[in-house]
Scaffold this motif. Structure first.
Motif, short mmCIF file in Angstrom:
data_model
loop_
_atom_site.label_atom_id
_atom_site.label_comp_id
_atom_site.label_asym_id
_atom_site.label_seq_id
_atom_site.Cartn_x
_atom_site.Cartn_y
_atom_site.Cartn_z
N PHE A 96 0.88 -1.18 0.00
CA PHE A 96 0.00 0.00 0.00
C PHE A 96 0.91 1.22 0.00
CE2 PHE A 96 -2.72 3.29 1.63
CZ PHE A 96 -3.99 2.97 1.21
N LEU A 97 0.99 1.91 -1.16
CA LEU A 97 1.86 3.08 -1.26
C LEU A 97 1.05 4.33 -0.97
CD1 LEU A 97 3.48 0.90 -2.86
CD2 LEU A 97 4.28 2.71 -4.34
N MET A 98 1.38 5.00 0.13
CA MET A 98 0.65 6.22 0.44
C MET A 98 1.61 7.41 0.40
SD MET A 98 -0.02 5.94 4.53
CE MET A 98 -0.17 7.72 4.71
N HIS B 209 5.49 4.36 2.79
CA HIS B 209 5.31 5.82 2.77
C HIS B 209 6.19 6.40 1.67
CE1 HIS B 209 2.98 6.26 6.50
NE2 HIS B 209 3.65 5.18 6.91
N VAL B 210 5.56 6.99 0.66
CA VAL B 210 6.34 7.58 -0.43
C VAL B 210 6.40 9.09 -0.20
CG1 VAL B 210 6.63 7.78 -2.94
CG2 VAL B 210 5.47 5.78 -1.99
N THR B 211 7.56 9.54 0.27
CA THR B 211 7.71 10.98 0.52
C THR B 211 8.53 11.57 -0.62
OG1 THR B 211 9.65 10.44 1.84
CG2 THR B 211 7.60 10.80 3.03
N GLY B 212 8.64 12.88 -0.64
CA GLY B 212 9.45 13.49 -1.71
C GLY B 212 8.74 14.68 -2.30
N HIS B 213 9.32 15.22 -3.37
CA HIS B 213 8.77 16.42 -3.99
C HIS B 213 7.80 16.07 -5.09
CE1 HIS B 213 11.99 18.33 -1.84
NE2 HIS B 213 12.86 17.55 -2.46
N ASN B 214 6.86 16.96 -5.36
CA ASN B 214 5.93 16.77 -6.46
C ASN B 214 6.68 16.87 -7.79
OD1 ASN B 214 3.94 16.95 -8.38
ND2 ASN B 214 2.58 18.17 -7.11
N GLY C 138 -4.21 7.54 4.06
CA GLY C 138 -3.70 6.42 4.86
C GLY C 138 -4.79 5.37 4.97
N LEU C 139 -4.49 4.24 5.62
CA LEU C 139 -5.46 3.13 5.72
C LEU C 139 -6.72 3.53 6.49
CD1 LEU C 139 -2.84 0.30 6.28
CD2 LEU C 139 -4.38 0.46 4.33
N ASP C 140 -6.56 4.29 7.58
CA ASP C 140 -7.74 4.68 8.37
C ASP C 140 -8.65 5.61 7.59
OD1 ASP C 140 -6.79 3.11 10.37
OD2 ASP C 140 -5.94 4.76 11.57
N ALA C 141 -8.04 6.57 6.91
CA ALA C 141 -8.84 7.52 6.11
C ALA C 141 -9.54 6.79 4.96
CB ALA C 141 -7.94 8.63 5.57
N LYS D 95 -19.66 -2.03 6.51
CA LYS D 95 -19.30 -2.36 5.13
C LYS D 95 -17.88 -1.87 4.82
CE LYS D 95 -23.26 -4.13 3.50
NZ LYS D 95 -24.26 -3.43 2.68
N GLY D 96 -17.58 -0.67 5.31
CA GLY D 96 -16.23 -0.12 5.11
C GLY D 96 -15.18 -0.98 5.82
N GLN D 97 -15.51 -1.40 7.06
CA GLN D 97 -14.58 -2.24 7.84
C GLN D 97 -14.38 -3.58 7.13
OE1 GLN D 97 -16.63 -2.34 11.56
NE2 GLN D 97 -15.73 -0.41 12.29
N ARG D 98 -15.49 -4.10 6.60
CA ARG D 98 -15.43 -5.41 5.95
C ARG D 98 -14.49 -5.37 4.75
NH1 ARG D 98 -20.23 -8.37 3.12
NH2 ARG D 98 -19.34 -10.43 2.91
N LEU D 99 -14.59 -4.29 3.97
CA LEU D 99 -13.71 -4.18 2.82
C LEU D 99 -12.26 -4.00 3.27
CD1 LEU D 99 -13.73 -4.21 -0.26
CD2 LEU D 99 -13.92 -1.73 -0.25
N MET D 100 -12.05 -3.19 4.33
CA MET D 100 -10.69 -2.97 4.81
C MET D 100 -10.08 -4.25 5.39
SD MET D 100 -9.61 -0.12 3.93
CE MET D 100 -8.06 0.04 4.79
N ASP D 101 -10.92 -5.17 5.86
CA ASP D 101 -10.42 -6.46 6.34
C ASP D 101 -9.81 -7.28 5.20
OD1 ASP D 101 -11.12 -5.90 8.90
OD2 ASP D 101 -12.99 -7.05 8.89
N ARG D 102 -10.14 -6.89 3.97
CA ARG D 102 -9.55 -7.57 2.81
C ARG D 102 -8.36 -6.80 2.26
NH1 ARG D 102 -14.30 -9.00 3.66
NH2 ARG D 102 -15.50 -10.66 2.69
N VAL D 103 -8.08 -5.63 2.86
CA VAL D 103 -6.95 -4.81 2.41
C VAL D 103 -5.84 -4.82 3.46
CG1 VAL D 103 -6.19 -2.47 1.75
CG2 VAL D 103 -8.46 -3.29 1.05
#
Length: 319
Positions: free
Chosen positions: A173-175, A310-315, A274-277, A294-302
């Motif tokens: 999961f690249l955020m 965490h992908v940081t850096g410049h735009n 992020g995952l919570d958002a 329903k949201g929790q159920r889908l996140m249980d599969r993620v």
């Protein structure tokens, strides 16, 4: 009447003696050509008589060799059969010496065919093909932005592990914020693992979700699309969280794909959330308001099936 020699016949034809002179001149040039010298070193049995009989073949071969030595690129290939050159070999059959020719694919054509094979393993849904066709040099990926070194290291490790141990059950999961190269890193991974024989698909979520609404009316096409996403070795949902979700897409399409892939094949995500958002985004659909379970159920599969990156850096967009 005794049969005339080809020479006598040519002399009597209009322009015949001219043709003979040209043949003699070509023969002279071939005998003096260093490439023909190399061919004769390789096949000492290749005598003048055989060279004369096969003048056209030998001339063609030397011409193509010189074209290849100054190759102007595959698209401008001057050889008769694009991307190929003629290779000659000699064999003796009793008293007869035979010169054989075969067409050989050049390195540039083989490289292009290899690249086409790699591309054919990757499907992209609404992702600009340029993202997939840019040159992928590992050096460039590492040096483009020092701030994202850690993320690059995680992706590189993942690629190595898959090459060594086979398809992993866990994806990534690249955020990170806009333009930090999340999609680029995922395309790099797809490209590298396609070389190792894996198939992949990358799906740009905002447009995919809009398209799904029209696919509701085409059940066969919908099934074909969903099946491809279930079965492909590596599946990337690009920019997840930016789509305008509805309960049907969430529960029957995304839910069904992720349900199938769990513990079978890895799924990857790029997101500005992020995952919570993302869970909040899945829990709130514009029709039914808050649907936490329903949201929790889908996140249980993620959540349990991804390594967080965490992908940081410049735009880098617009540069």
């Amino acid at each position: 009447m005794a049969m005339e020699s080809l020479g006598d016949l040519l002399k009597r034809m209009p322009g015949g003696s001219n043709a003979l002179r040209q043949a003699d001149k070509l023969m002279e040039e071939l005998l003096a050509d260093p490439l023909v010298g190399l061919l004769r070193n390789k096949y000492p049995e290749l005598d003048d008589a055989t060279i004369r009989i096969n003048m056209n073949k030998i001339y063609q071969c030397t011409k193509e060799y010189r074209n290849c030595s100054n190759c102007p690129g595959l698209d401008a290939c001057p050889n008769d059969f694009e991307g190929h050159y003629t290779e000659l070999s000699c064999e003796r059959s009793g008293e007869l010496i035979q010169l054989n020719e075969r067409k050989v694919s050049c390195k540039k054509l083989l490289a292009r065919q290899g690249e086409s094979k790699i591309r054919s393993r990757i499907r992209s849904f609404y992702v600009d093909d340029r993202a997939l066709s840019q040159g992928y040099s590992a050096d460039e990926i590492v040096t483009k932005d020092v701030e994202r070194m850690k993320a690059v290291g995680q992706v590189m490790r993942y690629i190595s592990m898959t090459k060594e141990k086979g398809l992993q059950p866990e994806g990534m999961f690249l955020m990170g914020s806009f333009g930090t190269g999340k999609t680029f890193l995922m395309c790099y991974m797809l490209h590298e693992l396609a070389k190792a024989g894996y198939t992949g698909a990358i799906v740009y979520m905002p447009e995919f979700v809009e398209d799904l609404k029209s696919l509701m009316m085409e059940p066969l096409k919908l099934k074909e699309t969903v099946d491809l996403m279930k079965e492909t070795d590596l599946l990337i949902f690009d920019d997840i969280g930016a789509e305008n979700l509805n309960p049907w897409v969430r529960d029957h399409v995304l839910g069904s794909i992720l349900n199938y892939r769990m513990n079978r094949k890895p799924t990857f995500y790029t997101s500005n959330y992020g995952l919570d958002a993302l869970e909040q985004h899945f829990s709130f659909t514009n029709k039914d308001g808050d649907e936490l379970h329903k949201g929790q159920r889908l996140m249980d599969r993620v959540r349990p099936y991804v390594e967080l990156v965490h992908v940081t850096g410049h735009n880098k967009r617009g540069r």
